[in-house]
Structures are given as C-alpha cells and as structure tokens.
Write a protein that holds these residues in place. Structure first.
Motif, short mmCIF file in Angstrom:
data_model
loop_
_atom_site.label_atom_id
_atom_site.label_comp_id
_atom_site.label_asym_id
_atom_site.label_seq_id
_atom_site.Cartn_x
_atom_site.Cartn_y
_atom_site.Cartn_z
N VAL A 144 -59.90 2.55 -22.56
CA VAL A 144 -60.38 1.28 -23.11
C VAL A 144 -59.40 0.17 -22.76
O VAL A 144 -59.79 -0.93 -22.33
CB VAL A 144 -60.56 1.38 -24.63
N ILE A 145 -58.11 0.43 -22.94
CA ILE A 145 -57.09 -0.57 -22.63
C ILE A 145 -57.10 -0.92 -21.15
O ILE A 145 -56.98 -2.09 -20.77
CB ILE A 145 -55.70 -0.06 -23.08
N ALA A 146 -57.25 0.10 -20.29
CA ALA A 146 -57.28 -0.15 -18.84
C ALA A 146 -58.44 -1.07 -18.46
O ALA A 146 -58.28 -1.98 -17.63
CB ALA A 146 -57.39 1.18 -18.09
N GLN A 147 -59.59 -0.86 -19.09
CA GLN A 147 -60.74 -1.70 -18.78
C GLN A 147 -60.52 -3.13 -19.28
O GLN A 147 -60.90 -4.09 -18.62
CB GLN A 147 -62.01 -1.11 -19.40
N PHE A 148 -59.92 -3.26 -20.45
CA PHE A 148 -59.61 -4.60 -20.98
C PHE A 148 -58.64 -5.34 -20.05
O PHE A 148 -58.78 -6.55 -19.83
CB PHE A 148 -59.02 -4.50 -22.38
N LYS A 149 -57.67 -4.62 -19.51
CA LYS A 149 -56.71 -5.26 -18.60
C LYS A 149 -57.41 -5.77 -17.35
O LYS A 149 -57.08 -6.85 -16.84
CB LYS A 149 -55.60 -4.26 -18.24
N GLU A 150 -58.38 -4.99 -16.87
CA GLU A 150 -59.14 -5.43 -15.70
C GLU A 150 -59.95 -6.68 -16.02
O GLU A 150 -59.99 -7.63 -15.22
CB GLU A 150 -60.07 -4.29 -15.26
N GLU A 151 -60.58 -6.71 -17.19
CA GLU A 151 -61.34 -7.90 -17.61
C GLU A 151 -60.42 -9.11 -17.75
O GLU A 151 -60.79 -10.23 -17.36
CB GLU A 151 -62.04 -7.62 -18.94
N MET A 152 -59.23 -8.90 -18.31
CA MET A 152 -58.29 -10.00 -18.51
C MET A 152 -57.89 -10.61 -17.17
O MET A 152 -57.82 -11.84 -17.02
CB MET A 152 -57.05 -9.50 -19.26
N GLN A 153 -57.64 -9.76 -16.19
CA GLN A 153 -57.27 -10.25 -14.86
C GLN A 153 -58.41 -11.04 -14.22
O GLN A 153 -58.18 -12.08 -13.58
CB GLN A 153 -56.87 -9.07 -13.96
N GLN A 154 -59.64 -10.58 -14.42
CA GLN A 154 -60.79 -11.29 -13.87
C GLN A 154 -60.94 -12.67 -14.49
O GLN A 154 -61.22 -13.65 -13.80
CB GLN A 154 -62.07 -10.46 -14.08
N TYR A 155 -60.76 -12.76 -15.81
CA TYR A 155 -60.84 -14.06 -16.47
C TYR A 155 -59.72 -14.99 -16.00
O TYR A 155 -59.93 -16.19 -15.79
CB TYR A 155 -60.75 -13.89 -17.99
N ALA A 156 -58.51 -14.43 -15.83
CA ALA A 156 -57.37 -15.24 -15.39
C ALA A 156 -57.60 -15.76 -13.98
O ALA A 156 -57.32 -16.93 -13.68
CB ALA A 156 -56.09 -14.42 -15.46
N MET A 157 -58.14 -14.91 -13.11
CA MET A 157 -58.43 -15.34 -11.73
C MET A 157 -59.51 -16.41 -11.69
O MET A 157 -59.51 -17.28 -10.82
CB MET A 157 -58.85 -14.13 -10.89
N GLY A 158 -60.42 -16.38 -12.68
CA GLY A 158 -61.47 -17.39 -12.76
C GLY A 158 -61.04 -18.60 -13.57
O GLY A 158 -61.88 -19.44 -13.90
N LEU A 159 -59.74 -18.65 -13.90
CA LEU A 159 -59.16 -19.77 -14.67
C LEU A 159 -59.77 -19.89 -16.07
O LEU A 159 -59.72 -20.96 -16.69
CB LEU A 159 -59.33 -21.09 -13.91
N GLU A 160 -60.31 -18.80 -16.59
CA GLU A 160 -60.84 -18.80 -17.96
C GLU A 160 -59.75 -18.24 -18.88
O GLU A 160 -59.82 -17.12 -19.36
CB GLU A 160 -62.11 -17.96 -18.03
N PHE A 161 -58.74 -19.09 -19.12
CA PHE A 161 -57.53 -18.61 -19.77
C PHE A 161 -57.74 -18.31 -21.26
O PHE A 161 -57.06 -17.45 -21.82
CB PHE A 161 -56.40 -19.62 -19.58
N GLU A 162 -58.65 -19.03 -21.92
CA GLU A 162 -58.89 -18.76 -23.33
C GLU A 162 -59.50 -17.37 -23.52
O GLU A 162 -59.11 -16.63 -24.42
CB GLU A 162 -59.81 -19.83 -23.93
N LYS A 163 -60.44 -17.02 -22.66
CA LYS A 163 -61.04 -15.69 -22.73
C LYS A 163 -60.01 -14.62 -22.38
O LYS A 163 -59.98 -13.54 -22.99
CB LYS A 163 -62.25 -15.59 -21.80
N ALA A 164 -59.17 -14.90 -21.40
CA ALA A 164 -58.13 -13.95 -21.02
C ALA A 164 -57.16 -13.71 -22.19
O ALA A 164 -56.71 -12.58 -22.42
CB ALA A 164 -57.37 -14.45 -19.79
N GLU A 165 -56.86 -14.77 -22.93
CA GLU A 165 -55.94 -14.65 -24.07
C GLU A 165 -56.56 -13.80 -25.19
O GLU A 165 -55.87 -12.99 -25.82
CB GLU A 165 -55.59 -16.03 -24.61
N LEU A 166 -57.86 -13.95 -25.42
CA LEU A 166 -58.53 -13.13 -26.43
C LEU A 166 -58.47 -11.65 -26.06
O LEU A 166 -58.23 -10.80 -26.91
CB LEU A 166 -59.98 -13.58 -26.59
N ILE A 167 -58.68 -11.36 -24.77
CA ILE A 167 -58.60 -9.97 -24.31
C ILE A 167 -57.18 -9.44 -24.45
O ILE A 167 -56.96 -8.29 -24.84
CB ILE A 167 -59.07 -9.85 -22.84
#
Length: 279
Positions: free
Chosen positions: A209-232
């Motif tokens: 679960v944590i590994a998948q969240f980390k992947e989602e966080m990186q995707q949000y960060a690359m898309g400059l969606e930093f608020e969503k990345a911070e929630l993850i």
C-alpha cells in the motif's frame, strides 16, 4: 486443567499484554484470546466463581497454555485476529453467544461497498473474518477509510445509471472521502484498486500500500499538483508510523523464518516463528 494445577503455574505467566492459546491433551488449539495483562486474564478462567457453561467446558479441556508477549493492546488484537482467522479454534468460532461474530463484507455490486455485518449469506459477496469484536471491526473500517476513499452510499451505480447522470456527488466527495464514481469521476478499475489496497491493509501487508502511495505522490509532484502530493505524503507517514510502532506488523521484515535457541545446563529450547508479509 484444575484450579489447583493452574495455581502451580500462575506465577510464570507474565503481566504484560499479549495473546494466550489454550490446547487440549492432543495439542489441538481450542481458543485464542488477547489480554491487557496476560496473568490477570488467564487467571480469571480458573477463578472459583461460576463463569458460565461454555467457559466451564473450555477450562475442563485445557491441558496446555501458551502465550506471546507484545508491546500494546493494539498488537495483541492484530495477532489474535490473525491467529483466529488462520486456525479457526473451536471455542472462538463454533461456541457463540446469542449474536454471531462480525465480518467485514465487500459487497458484490458495481463499486463495492465495505461495511460490518453479522449475517454471512451466499450472495457472492466477499466476507473477511470472522472477528471477535464489533468495536474493533468498526475501528478497522475507519482506519482503512482514512487512506482509501471508498463510497458509503447505497446508490445503484450501474453503467446505465451513471451514464444517464442520475446521481450527484455528495458531501463525502467534497470532504475527500470518496472519488465520485456516481458521476463517473472514478473508473471501476481505480475503485477496484482501492478495494485491493483495503484487503492488504486488513491483512497487515502495508508495504504494498505504501509503495503504491509513493508512486501516486511522485506522479502528482511531476504534474505540479503539490497539494495532492502533500496529502499522499501524510498518508504514507501515518502508515509508516503505524508499522514502526507495531511488533506484529514490521516494515523491515517481509518473508522470513526466525529461530532462537536458549540453553540451560543439559537442556535446550528452540523457538520458531514464520513471518509472512511482515506479519
């Protein structure tokens, strides 16, 4: 086991929290329980006061007592839950009060709901359990919902109803507790992925679960969606803290065999534990 026989070993049972296991003379596991204080809880089974027919029948059959010490009541619950589901001891499953044991059901429907139930019926749904405490089941569901947005409504989310625009998102969507499948804002594939994450959390397999969240966080960060990345990131921190504070679920161990040997004069004692997915 008689009360007199128990009194001879009572002082050897620790006062710490943990789980206890009762075996009969054939070394068949009869019962698994958890305790804030092992000695106090186990001693209560051998008190002189009448404790009820079922407990009386259980105590008569106890030939051997084993226990495992843990650091907290939460760890005791996790270990008890895992052992009951694996071994299904007779006195945990078959001897019930007038109410049945609770399950977590993954309902067979489009965008499945998860909820507590005491009725296990053959409707094609997935039933996880049984559990020994309805309160703990509710805690588990709330724990999962902190990390996995799943719907709680009873709407009929068929393809036809969603395509026809019959539904509007509710407050749960705006609070971030649901991704809005009712309006077609979440695909069935993404929702099913959340259901699988839920299964992993309930099994204690938090690593995936944590590994998948980390992947989602990186995707949000690359898309400059930093608020969503911070929630993850906050979800990852909470899950990692939960793992690191537990001796039952480890983020450092995955699948491993653990042995220890203790020697005393001309005797030696070997302990063995099998760890799977950190549990």
């Amino acid at each position: 086991m008689t009360q007199e026989a128990f009194q001879q070993i009572a002082h050897t049972i620790p006062l710490q929290p943990g789980i206890y296991k009762y075996y009969d003379k054939d070394h068949t596991l009869l019962y698994v329980g958890k305790a804030k204080s092992l000695r106090k809880r186990v001693s209560s089974y051998f008190s002189k006061s009448f404790v009820g027919y079922k407990t009386h029948e259980l105590v008569k059959r106890i030939h051997q007592i084993e226990f495992t010490i843990v650091d907290s009541e939460q760890d005791a619950f996790l270990l008890e839950n895992a052992l009951i589901k694996e071994y299904k001891p007779k006195y945990n499953i078959e001897l019930k009060d007038d109410k049945t044991y609770p399950y977590i059901v993954v309902k067979r429907e489009a965008f499945p709901r998860i909820f507590l139930t005491r009725r296990k019926i053959n409707d094609g749904s997935e039933y996880i359990g049984p559990f020994t405490s309805a309160g703990k089941v509710r805690e588990l569901i709330e724990f999962v919902k902190q990390y996995i947005p799943l719907r709680s409504c009873k709407l009929n989310l068929s393809k036809e109803n969603i395509a026809a625009g019959k539904f509007k998102v509710c407050l749960e969507y705006h609070l971030g507790n649901c991704k809005g499948p009712c309006e077609g804002l979440q695909s069935l594939e993404d929702y099913q992925n959340g259901i699988q994450q839920m299964r992993n959390i309930l099994k204690g397999n938090l690593g995936s679960v944590i590994a998948q969240f980390k992947e989602e966080m990186q995707q949000y960060a690359m898309g400059l969606e930093f608020e969503k990345a911070e929630l993850i990131r906050k979800k990852i921190d909470h899950l990692e803290n939960y793992q690191s504070s537990s001796v039952v679920v480890s983020k450092h161990l995955t699948n491993i065999d653990v042995f220890s040997i203790a020697k005393d004069d001309n005797k030696a004692y070997v302990n063995y534990l099998m760890v799977q997915n950190g549990t």
